[in-house]
Design an enzyme around this catalytic site. Structure first.
Site, PDB file in Angstrom:
ATOM      1  N   CYS A  73       0.834  -1.199   0.000  1.00 52.06           N
ATOM      2  CA  CYS A  73       0.000   0.000   0.000  1.00 52.06           C
ATOM      3  C   CYS A  73       0.876   1.259   0.000  1.00 52.06           C
ATOM      4  CB  CYS A  73      -0.966  -0.049   1.180  1.00 52.06           C
ATOM      5  SG  CYS A  73      -2.399   1.043   0.976  1.00 52.06           S
ATOM      6  N   HIS A 121      -3.621  -5.615   1.177  1.00 47.20           N
ATOM      7  CA  HIS A 121      -3.291  -6.010   2.546  1.00 47.20           C
ATOM      8  C   HIS A 121      -3.700  -7.468   2.765  1.00 47.20           C
ATOM      9  CE1 HIS A 121      -2.428  -1.919   3.927  1.00 47.20           C
ATOM     10  NE2 HIS A 121      -3.488  -1.527   3.237  1.00 47.20           N
TER      11      HIS A 121
END
Length: 489
Positions: A333, A430
């Site tokens: 991310c 994630h």
């Protein structure tokens, strides 16, 4: 419908774990249980089935209750972006960035939203278990409160106050809370419990008696130190300050720098349980170790700010040396965004509009955008192993290295990027290490082996163990009576 609120004598006293354990305990008795936290402050967020985001602690509690996570379980989420400002998420959707003073002055306006979400859960549940935030004894924050007594009184939910004996002065903490609460707030507290006790519980019998005598609150039990809680995803970054590397003798060394606005760091929890992995967070002021096999740049709530923070620590120099030595780097991310040539924020999503030069380890560029991506993601690693995770980010990343995606989504589209030599990679997803097969493939690429267990299995086992301990450590009939719940035989 019955309800019970667990408040605490401070942050990190174990409220989230207690509520999760009670969710599992009562769900196993056949009750429909729903967790609820009116207001949460955390950069660890989870994506719900309807595309919203809530605190990961409430997603864990939903799992414990054997329920699907809902935006109603955490209607107000604050995600800190600076020391004085935070992104506000209301019922799963971004609602702007607020400075602390402005939010303190206006948070009461969100009480109706909080109550409506609570009622939505109450309508479908036999029992709602509510988690407070911080401590109700922080009376300077009482005006407009929606997280503790402000909610409890508005919704008429009884409170049990938890004290953390591992910190010490637990008698003073509980008796002190009784002393500073105003009479109407104090009347909402029906009992207390002691958490994180180590040793012979009989040695604190007199202490519990003193608390009961000084407060008039019912003693609901003493919970021992819950070793299984270490296998649950942590929500507060404060725990990272107490997280050391694994014991010596492991085959692989994996490290992650501890960003100032680190987010969703529970991505890395599965690595701690691997027999062949020595994993550790590198705190500010310390260098990235020269013998690491893999450096993971984790997620962050403020990419530009943490990119500057990374350089302030000298970690950019450490990373360059690591790469020269043949080391590998994985960005997740915000960490993925940092690996590129540049990160642009033309709209001022994270603060003042601007841009910064990236680390230049991937040939990609990132532009932060006003719309947030929130979705569950399924697929496979480029090597073939299946993964399951979620995306929660602002920003779009493009460039030549995306032609070598790190992941392949279920619809066949690529996600992330990989350097030509394969040693640098990044993606927005994630939870990459949760599936045993995906983790095994990633470790195999480093020359190591995995235990192959899914993280979900480990978490489920931990929840069952915690519920079993609470069954005997707490006075469950008393808690049920406080909640207004008639126990089933």
């Amino acid at each position: 419908m019955a309800a019970l609120m667990i408040q605490g004598c401070g942050s990190d006293v174990g409220k989230s774990v207690l509520v999760a354990g009670l969710c599992r305990l009562f769900a196993d008795r056949g009750l429909t249980v729903r967790p609820f936290k009116p207001q949460n402050m955390s950069n660890n967020a989870a994506v719900t089935a309807d595309g919203g985001e809530i605190g990961r602690a409430q997603a864990l509690q939903a799992r414990a209750a054997r329920a699907a996570p809902s935006v109603h379980m955490n209607p107000v989420l604050l995600k800190p972006q600076s020391d004085t400002g935070a992104q506000l998420v209301v019922r799963g959707r971004m609602a702007g960035t607020w400075q602390a003073r402005a939010y303190q002055d206006r948070k009461g306006e969100l009480l109706q939203t909080v109550l409506e979400s609570y009622q939505a859960l109450a309508a479908e549940a036999d029992l709602v278990l509510v988690e407070g935030a911080g401590s109700p004894a922080e009376t300077n924050l009482r005006v407009g409160d929606i997280a503790n007594m402000g909610f409890a009184r508005a919704a008429d939910v009884p409170v049990v106050l938890a004290g953390d004996i591992d910190r010490g002065h637990v008698i003073a903490a509980l008796v002190g809370a009784h002393a500073v609460l105003d009479p109407d707030d104090r009347a909402m507290v029906k009992g207390f419990l002691i958490n994180k006790f180590r040793g012979d519980a009989r040695l604190f019998d007199e202490g519990r008696a003193q608390i009961g005598a000084r407060t008039g609150w019912a003693d609901c039990g003493l919970v021992p130190w819950l070793a299984a809680a270490r296998r649950l995803p942590a929500e507060d970054a404060v725990v990272l300050e107490r997280t050391g590397a694994a014991a010596a003798g492991r085959r692989l060394r994996i490290v992650a720098p501890m960003f100032s606005r680190i987010a969703n760091f529970d991505d890395l929890d599965p690595l701690r349980g691997e027999p062949q992995v020595e994993f550790g967070f590198v705190p500010p002021g310390a260098a990235l170790p020269g013998d690491a096999d893999l450096v993971i740049l984790p997620g962050t709530k403020a990419t530009l700010a943490d990119l500057a923070f990374l350089r302030e620590q000298g970690w950019d120099v450490d990373l360059a040396a690591h790469v020269r030595r043949g080391g590998r780097v994985l960005g997740v991310c915000g960490g993925y965004q940092m690996l590129g040539r540049v990160v642009r924020d033309p709209l001022g999503v994270e603060g003042a509009p601007g841009e910064a030069k990236g680390l230049g380890l991937l040939d990609v560029e990132t532009t932060l955008t006003g719309d947030k991506v929130l979705r569950r993601t399924l697929g496979r690693l480029a090597g073939g192993a299946p993964f399951e995770g979620y995306e929660i980010h602002v920003g779009r990343t493009q460039g030549p290295d995306t032609s070598r995606p790190f992941l392949i989504r279920g619809d066949g589209s690529g996600e992330g990027a990989t350097s030509p030599d394969g040693r640098i990679a990044g993606a927005y997803v994630h939870g990459l290490f949760d599936r045993g097969a995906a983790r095994a493939a990633l470790l195999d690429g480093l020359g190591g082996a995995s235990d192959g267990a899914d993280q979900e299995t480990k978490v489920e086992t931990a929840l069952d163990e915690i519920a079993a301990v609470l069954e005997t450590a707490l006075d469950i009939p008393r808690l049920a009576a406080i909640a207004g719940l008639g126990l089933r035989p």
